[in-house]
Scaffold this motif. Structure first.
Motif, mmCIF file in Angstrom:
data_model
loop_
_atom_site.group_PDB
_atom_site.id
_atom_site.type_symbol
_atom_site.label_atom_id
_atom_site.label_comp_id
_atom_site.label_asym_id
_atom_site.label_seq_id
_atom_site.Cartn_x
_atom_site.Cartn_y
_atom_site.Cartn_z
ATOM 1 N N HIS A 85 -40.328 114.814 107.490
ATOM 2 C CA HIS A 85 -40.263 113.360 107.634
ATOM 3 C C HIS A 85 -40.873 112.991 108.967
ATOM 4 C CE1 HIS A 85 -38.227 109.542 108.915
ATOM 5 N NE2 HIS A 85 -38.615 109.197 107.714
ATOM 6 N N LEU A 86 -41.874 112.134 108.928
ATOM 7 C CA LEU A 86 -42.622 111.769 110.125
ATOM 8 C C LEU A 86 -42.352 110.311 110.436
ATOM 9 C CD1 LEU A 86 -44.842 113.012 112.048
ATOM 10 C CD2 LEU A 86 -46.515 111.834 110.599
ATOM 11 N N LYS A 87 -41.779 110.079 111.608
ATOM 12 C CA LYS A 87 -41.484 108.696 111.988
ATOM 13 C C LYS A 87 -42.520 108.233 112.994
ATOM 14 C CE LYS A 87 -37.513 105.793 112.199
ATOM 15 N NZ LYS A 87 -36.060 105.717 112.286
ATOM 16 N N LEU A 88 -43.206 107.146 112.660
ATOM 17 C CA LEU A 88 -44.354 106.705 113.440
ATOM 18 C C LEU A 88 -43.955 105.705 114.516
ATOM 19 C CD1 LEU A 88 -46.868 106.023 110.500
ATOM 20 C CD2 LEU A 88 -46.350 108.195 111.653
ATOM 21 N N ALA A 89 -44.676 105.763 115.635
ATOM 22 C CA ALA A 89 -44.487 104.789 116.719
ATOM 23 C C ALA A 89 -45.743 103.931 116.823
ATOM 24 C CB ALA A 89 -44.231 105.506 118.036
ATOM 25 N N ARG A 90 -45.529 102.614 116.770
ATOM 26 C CA ARG A 90 -46.670 101.709 116.861
ATOM 27 C C ARG A 90 -46.913 101.232 118.296
ATOM 28 N NH1 ARG A 90 -44.235 97.935 112.262
ATOM 29 N NH2 ARG A 90 -42.470 98.472 113.579
ATOM 30 N N GLU B 284 -25.569 86.899 101.439
ATOM 31 C CA GLU B 284 -26.989 86.839 101.753
ATOM 32 C C GLU B 284 -27.505 88.233 102.089
ATOM 33 O OE1 GLU B 284 -29.304 84.281 101.758
ATOM 34 O OE2 GLU B 284 -27.688 83.517 100.517
ATOM 35 N N PRO B 285 -28.688 88.549 101.597
ATOM 36 C CA PRO B 285 -29.224 89.856 101.963
ATOM 37 C C PRO B 285 -29.470 89.929 103.470
ATOM 38 C CG PRO B 285 -30.718 88.653 100.501
ATOM 39 C CD PRO B 285 -29.542 87.780 100.737
ATOM 40 N N HIS B 286 -29.406 91.103 103.980
ATOM 41 C CA HIS B 286 -29.680 91.283 105.410
ATOM 42 C C HIS B 286 -31.120 90.955 105.724
ATOM 43 C CE1 HIS B 286 -26.249 94.202 106.612
ATOM 44 N NE2 HIS B 286 -25.821 93.085 106.079
ATOM 45 N N ASN B 287 -31.349 90.725 106.979
ATOM 46 C CA ASN B 287 -32.734 90.623 107.387
ATOM 47 C C ASN B 287 -33.400 91.965 107.178
ATOM 48 O OD1 ASN B 287 -32.531 87.974 108.093
ATOM 49 N ND2 ASN B 287 -31.814 88.459 110.166
ATOM 50 N N ARG B 288 -34.690 91.891 107.214
ATOM 51 C CA ARG B 288 -35.451 93.095 106.966
ATOM 52 C C ARG B 288 -35.126 94.138 108.034
ATOM 53 N NH1 ARG B 288 -40.758 91.677 109.300
ATOM 54 N NH2 ARG B 288 -41.002 93.506 110.549
ATOM 55 N N GLY B 289 -35.149 95.381 107.651
ATOM 56 C CA GLY B 289 -34.889 96.425 108.616
ATOM 57 C C GLY B 289 -35.295 97.758 108.046
ATOM 58 N N GLY C 232 -48.639 111.986 92.105
ATOM 59 C CA GLY C 232 -49.730 111.322 92.800
ATOM 60 C C GLY C 232 -49.438 109.885 93.196
ATOM 61 N N ASN C 233 -48.379 109.313 92.605
ATOM 62 C CA ASN C 233 -48.043 107.933 92.954
ATOM 63 C C ASN C 233 -47.492 107.866 94.373
ATOM 64 O OD1 ASN C 233 -47.122 108.755 90.107
ATOM 65 N ND2 ASN C 233 -47.629 106.601 89.854
ATOM 66 N N CYS C 234 -47.858 106.809 95.104
ATOM 67 C CA CYS C 234 -47.260 106.566 96.411
ATOM 68 C C CYS C 234 -46.179 105.509 96.256
ATOM 69 C CB CYS C 234 -48.321 106.095 97.399
ATOM 70 S SG CYS C 234 -49.537 107.376 97.766
ATOM 71 N N VAL C 235 -44.976 105.855 96.711
ATOM 72 C CA VAL C 235 -43.847 104.939 96.671
ATOM 73 C C VAL C 235 -43.690 104.354 98.061
ATOM 74 C CG1 VAL C 235 -41.366 104.725 96.230
ATOM 75 C CG2 VAL C 235 -42.728 106.407 94.946
ATOM 76 N N VAL C 236 -43.672 103.037 98.162
ATOM 77 C CA VAL C 236 -43.579 102.392 99.468
ATOM 78 C C VAL C 236 -42.478 101.337 99.438
ATOM 79 C CG1 VAL C 236 -44.852 101.285 101.331
ATOM 80 C CG2 VAL C 236 -46.093 102.635 99.626
ATOM 81 N N GLY C 237 -41.616 101.378 100.441
ATOM 82 C CA GLY C 237 -40.559 100.375 100.538
ATOM 83 C C GLY C 237 -40.701 99.564 101.798
ATOM 84 N N GLY C 238 -40.000 98.450 101.834
ATOM 85 C CA GLY C 238 -40.009 97.570 102.989
ATOM 86 C C GLY C 238 -39.516 96.208 102.552
ATOM 87 N N GLU C 239 -39.295 95.324 103.494
ATOM 88 C CA GLU C 239 -38.842 93.981 103.148
ATOM 89 C C GLU C 239 -37.500 94.025 102.411
ATOM 90 O OE1 GLU C 239 -40.490 91.015 103.739
ATOM 91 O OE2 GLU C 239 -42.141 91.980 104.799
ATOM 92 N N ARG C 240 -37.104 92.903 101.886
ATOM 93 C CA ARG C 240 -35.891 92.811 101.087
ATOM 94 C C ARG C 240 -36.197 91.993 99.840
ATOM 95 N NH1 ARG C 240 -33.402 96.777 102.709
ATOM 96 N NH2 ARG C 240 -31.937 96.706 104.443
ATOM 97 N N GLU D 232 -40.752 103.631 113.176
ATOM 98 C CA GLU D 232 -39.722 103.236 114.131
ATOM 99 C C GLU D 232 -39.664 101.703 114.209
ATOM 100 O OE1 GLU D 232 -37.438 104.785 115.579
ATOM 101 O OE2 GLU D 232 -36.765 103.333 117.064
ATOM 102 N N GLY D 233 -38.451 101.185 114.115
ATOM 103 C CA GLY D 233 -38.289 99.732 114.171
ATOM 104 C C GLY D 233 -38.466 99.063 112.829
ATOM 105 N N GLY D 234 -38.670 99.848 111.786
ATOM 106 C CA GLY D 234 -38.760 99.262 110.443
ATOM 107 C C GLY D 234 -40.188 99.055 109.997
ATOM 108 N N GLY D 235 -40.394 98.109 109.112
ATOM 109 C CA GLY D 235 -41.719 97.915 108.542
ATOM 110 C C GLY D 235 -41.752 98.517 107.159
ATOM 111 N N ILE D 236 -42.524 99.578 106.988
ATOM 112 C CA ILE D 236 -42.581 100.216 105.675
ATOM 113 C C ILE D 236 -42.162 101.671 105.777
ATOM 114 C CG2 ILE D 236 -44.346 98.698 104.713
ATOM 115 C CD1 ILE D 236 -46.382 100.988 105.294
ATOM 116 N N TYR D 237 -41.855 102.262 104.645
ATOM 117 C CA TYR D 237 -41.622 103.699 104.551
ATOM 118 C C TYR D 237 -42.306 104.153 103.278
ATOM 119 C CZ TYR D 237 -37.636 101.235 102.454
ATOM 120 O OH TYR D 237 -36.850 100.344 101.774
#
Lengths: 462, 401
Positions: B90-95, B393-398, B256-264, B244-249
């Motif tokens: 698992h690679l966690k990226l820093a922007r 209410e759903p949480h804010n994005r995280g 071969g499919n890429c699964v991407v999550g983010g937002e709510r 790091e700090g959220g965004g997408i995963y």
């Protein structure tokens, strides 16, 4: 900016065109969104380039209807907004996401008429994925829109009124039709006698297709079982069983289909309630005689709401638009409403007869060999589906999708869901309406990751 | 159709926690019923992103997470399928420099926990992961982490439990649980009744009402993650990616499919169901195309969402009830339950058998939410049905992986 958003009509086939026309006649300006480059839907699809063929060549006995419909849509120019080649990929709470001209637009609508049409229904048989094997609808589109035949010696197989129509159209276009292989027993066609008082013209037309095909020496076989398409790399022949005897024919193209299935994903995303329809053997969004769905402001018309054909689609489209007007408190012509509903009821009775005359061979599903690919997008065989159902003790289609990937690919089950449900029902001994309905997810068709949200429409939802 | 079962343990909620506990308990010889209001593994356990990740968890979760870490490679032997588990890393990226500093601080904080984190600078990233956009400054790699297919793993535990002899009762909403002498009486859908010595509340986003009925209200809210998946693509992503700090995963499955999550996502009229927002899904897609240039021309073929329980401190509730002997809670995993769930199942089984567990779980006690003034109600009875409830209410994005 207190003006109400415009009504949205999805689909520019017979239902969508008549719906848009009725809205314009009442002084509204709808937005019409259609995936095709030109109006007409599948049945009155227009060719991409002028190729010297007349409308009579293209649409046969239906040329007059096609011309009137195309002309009616042309007359709406300036009175509607029209986005061709546009994909409505998501719907929610009065907002539509539409991919058009390279960007995605968010459009607020007030009143939604879904005229989304239908595609071919198929059950996998050996060789159904071979190059050279097309659906019946695909064969027709190829001929109508592109002026191309799917082969030089073609077999048409399956069930449904389209079987004989497409075979006849190919014959008229000068293509050698090797055979018509009808899954239904010959006796099923006796039901058509009951259709004469409902629509003598359609029965006579069908009889003429069969007579002319026979006259040209086309073999018409009924009660076909064990259908399979053969060939290495591409189709080179068709084999079947008939009265206990094996038969085989050489060909280089096959048109195959088992009538049509409604495109219901947008109704699902709009939140419509569904019910199982015995005639279509499918889950359909519920609607009243006028086309009102279970969701206020959402109307359903044409084959997308249940298979009824182009004549019904024109009337249902107009009726749905009148319902939208009624619900807005606008005046509508009551006599016209009664006439449309009377016609739709008559066509409904005709559909009952046609379904009996061209029955769906549901028993084929249990006989699909384990090695046959069921879900083409994901490459899932019937055996893998049966094994997954057994291993996970599953008798519900969404759970089956979760564990087997069937219906999870590019087509999102539009091609394989009907067959998967049949295979699951057969494998578990459940009735077909007992295995549930594959829930739709956006996007209804693939969209590019790089698709950008356009920010240019003032009526965009917040 | 009426039916009665007299069993040792009734587990309410057939997600990954409930079904792994059921299997572990059955293997210890207990008579177990696993009840679900719908289908086992059809909610958060089956529709989550599929990250099998220790990196990034708060320090107090790591002993439990390490315990689960040992379970994942043994899935085949435990449940008969490997669940498409891949130890990809698992690679966690820093922007930004600040994000990189956070990754460094985290690595220092958990250095004694055995995650073996490796900090990678910009040049190293370009060299080893050239498919990640050059704007990413650095990353932290946890080589032992990975990803798996939640649809298979959750259903797999439930079907393994069924084969082992657990009474798996699907489409059986629990209408009421009553304290009954030394144990409990449960009324379930379609006339099923059960008596059990122990009840495990692993009802996920529906668990709060069972807790409240035993005098333990919890500040549980619902979150609705938002996922997209691409068409199958040639191999691109060699590791499970977080930011790091959220965004997408993002992860790429073997198919071969890429699964991407983010937002709510947002709940539907029936708040048990939810769907991604169109603009939210587009935002995920666009960011994916930016961070992974090789995916710029790929197509998204499906979005989905699910209903998950979240706690305000982002830690789950695991352990004995503070009010009711014989009641055990395990819920509120706040979008990070998938990896630790098989470990939680083992812990729950130990709690039932031994009354204690070798894994520290004090931080997850339900008592952390109990108000001093709360008095224990006299009547331990629930009356709610299958789960319609007002959605918070759903949480804010995280971050969610």
């Amino acid at each position: 900016m207190s003006a109400r958003p415009q009504p949205l009509v999805v689909g520019a086939g017979p239902a969508g065109i008549r719906a848009a026309a009725a809205l314009v006649a009442a002084g509204l300006r709808p937005l019409v969104v259609d995936e095709a480059p030109a109006c007409g839907g599948q049945i009155y699809r227009q060719r991409l380039v002028q190729d010297g063929r007349s409308t009579k060549d293209l649409y046969g006995s239906e040329a007059g209807k096609a011309e009137r419909l195309h002309a009616a849509f042309a007359a709406l120019d300036g009175h509607i907004d029209y986005w061709p080649q546009a994909l409505l990929w998501n719907l929610r709470d009065g907002t539509a996401d539409i991919a058009v001209a390279g960007t995605s637009r968010r459009v607020a609508y007030d009143g939604l008429i879904l005229a989304t049409g239908a595609t071919d229904r198929v059950l996998p048989v050996p060789g159904w994925t071979l190059p050279g094997v097309f659906t019946l609808g695909g064969s027709q589109v190829s001929l109508k829109a592109q002026g191309c035949a799917i082969g030089s010696r073609v077999v048409f197989a399956g069930s449904g009124p389209l079987l004989y129509l497409v075979a006849w159209q190919y014959m008229k276009a000068g293509v050698e039709v090797a055979a018509v292989l009808d899954a239904a027993p010959a006796t099923a066609k006796l039901n058509l006698i009951r259709a004469v008082p409902l629509d003598a013209g359609i029965v006579l037309r069908g009889a003429r297709f069969v007579a002319e095909l026979r006259l040209r020496g086309v073999a018409i076989r009924t009660g076909v079982e064990g259908l399979r398409f053969e060939g290495e790399g591409r189709v080179s022949g068709v084999a079947w069983r008939e009265g206990g005897r094996e038969r085989r024919l050489a060909c280089d193209g096959v048109g195959y289909g088992l009538a049509l299935r409604s495109e219901t994903q947008l109704a699902d995303l709009a939140g419509c309630t569904f019910r199982f329809d015995d005639r279509d053997r499918a889950w359909l969004p519920t609607r009243d005689v006028a086309g009102r769905s279970s969701v206020a402001g959402v109307y359903l018309a044409g084959d997308g709401a249940g298979i009824a054909g182009a004549d019904a689609a024109e009337r249902a489209g107009e009726r749905a638009a009148l319902a939208l007007l009624e619900d807005r408190g606008l005046a509508v012509d009551r006599a016209r409403v009664v006439a449309l509903e009377t016609e739709l009821a008559r066509i409904g009775r005709l559909r009952d007869v046609l379904e009996a005359a061209f029955p769906f061979p549901a028993h084929w599903a249990g006989a699909i060999d384990d090695s046959i690919t069921l879900c083409r997008c994901e490459g899932i065989t019937a055996g893998a589906v049966r094994e997954a159902a057994k291993h996970f003790d599953i008798g519900e289609i969404n759970r089956l999708k979760a564990v087997s990937r069937v219906g999870m690919g590019r087509c999102q089950g539009r091609i394989c869901a009907a067959a998967s449900a049949e295979v699951l029902a057969a494998a578990t001994g459940k009735p077909i309406d007992g295995v549930g309905r594959l829930r739709a997810q956006a996007p209804v068709k693939p969209i590019p990751l790089a698709l950008q949200l356009a920010a240019d429409r003032s009526e965009d939802a917040a | 159709m009426s039916r009665h079962l007299d069993i040792d343990v009734a587990i309410v909620g057939g997600g990954l926690v409930g079904s792994s506990a059921a299997l572990a308990l059955r293997n210890m010889g207990f008579d177990v019923a696993l009840l679900d209001k719908g289908f086992c593994g059809a909610q958060a356990s089956g529709v989550n992103y599929g990250g099998v990740r220790r990196q990034g968890r708060p320090r107090e979760q790591l002993p439990l997470s390490q315990r689960a870490h040992a379970v994942w490679p043994r899935l085949k032997e435990l449940i008969g399928i490997d669940g498409e588990f891949l130890r990809s890393g698992h690679l966690k990226l820093a922007r930004s420099e600040a994000d990189m500093a956070s990754l460094e601080a985290y690595a220092a904080e958990v250095a004694d926990q055995g995650l073996d984190l490796e900090l990678i600078g910009h040049n190293g990233l370009r060299e080893r992961f050239p498919w990640i956009d050059g704007s990413i400054l650095g990353a932290s790699l946890c080589a032992g982490d990975g990803h798996a297919n939640p649809r298979l793993v959750s259903a797999g535990f439930a079907s393994a439990a069924r084969r082992a002899g657990v009474h798996v009762l699907e489409n059986t909403p629990v209408a009421g649980i009553t304290r009954n002498g030394e144990g409990f009486a449960l009324e379930a859908g379609t006339g099923t009744t059960l008596t059990a010595a122990i009840v495990i509340n692993s009802a996920g986003a529906w668990a709060d009402r069972f807790a409240a009925d035993f005098g333990e209200p919890v500040p549980l809210t619902r979150i609705y993650p938002s996922m997209i998946v691409t068409e199958p693509l040639p191999p691109v992503m060699t590791v499970n990616i977080g930011i790091e700090g959220g965004g997408i995963y993002a992860r790429q499955v073997e198919r071969g499919n890429c699964v991407v999550g983010g937002e709510r996502a947002l709940p539907l009229a029936d708040p048990d169901f939810s769907r991604p927002r169109g603009d939210g899904a587009l935002a995920i897609m666009n960011r994916t195309a930016e961070v992974f240039p090789a995916l710029r021309h790929a197509q998204a073929i499906r979005f989905w969402s699910g209903t998950e329980a979240a706690m305000p401190d982002r830690n789950p509730v695991i352990g004995f009830s503070g009010t009711t002997p014989g009641l055990i809670h395990a819920f509120g995993f706040t979008g990070a339950g998938f990896q630790i769930a098989p470990g939680v199942g083992e812990v729950l089984a130990e709690l039932v058998r031994d009354g204690r567990t070798s894994t520290p779980i004090e931080a997850f006690s339900i008592s952390r939410f109990s108000r001093p003034a709360t008095s224990r109600p006299d009547q331990h009875r629930t009356s709610h049905g299958s789960g319609a409830d007002q959605p918070p209410e759903p949480h804010n994005r995280g971050a969610h992986s």
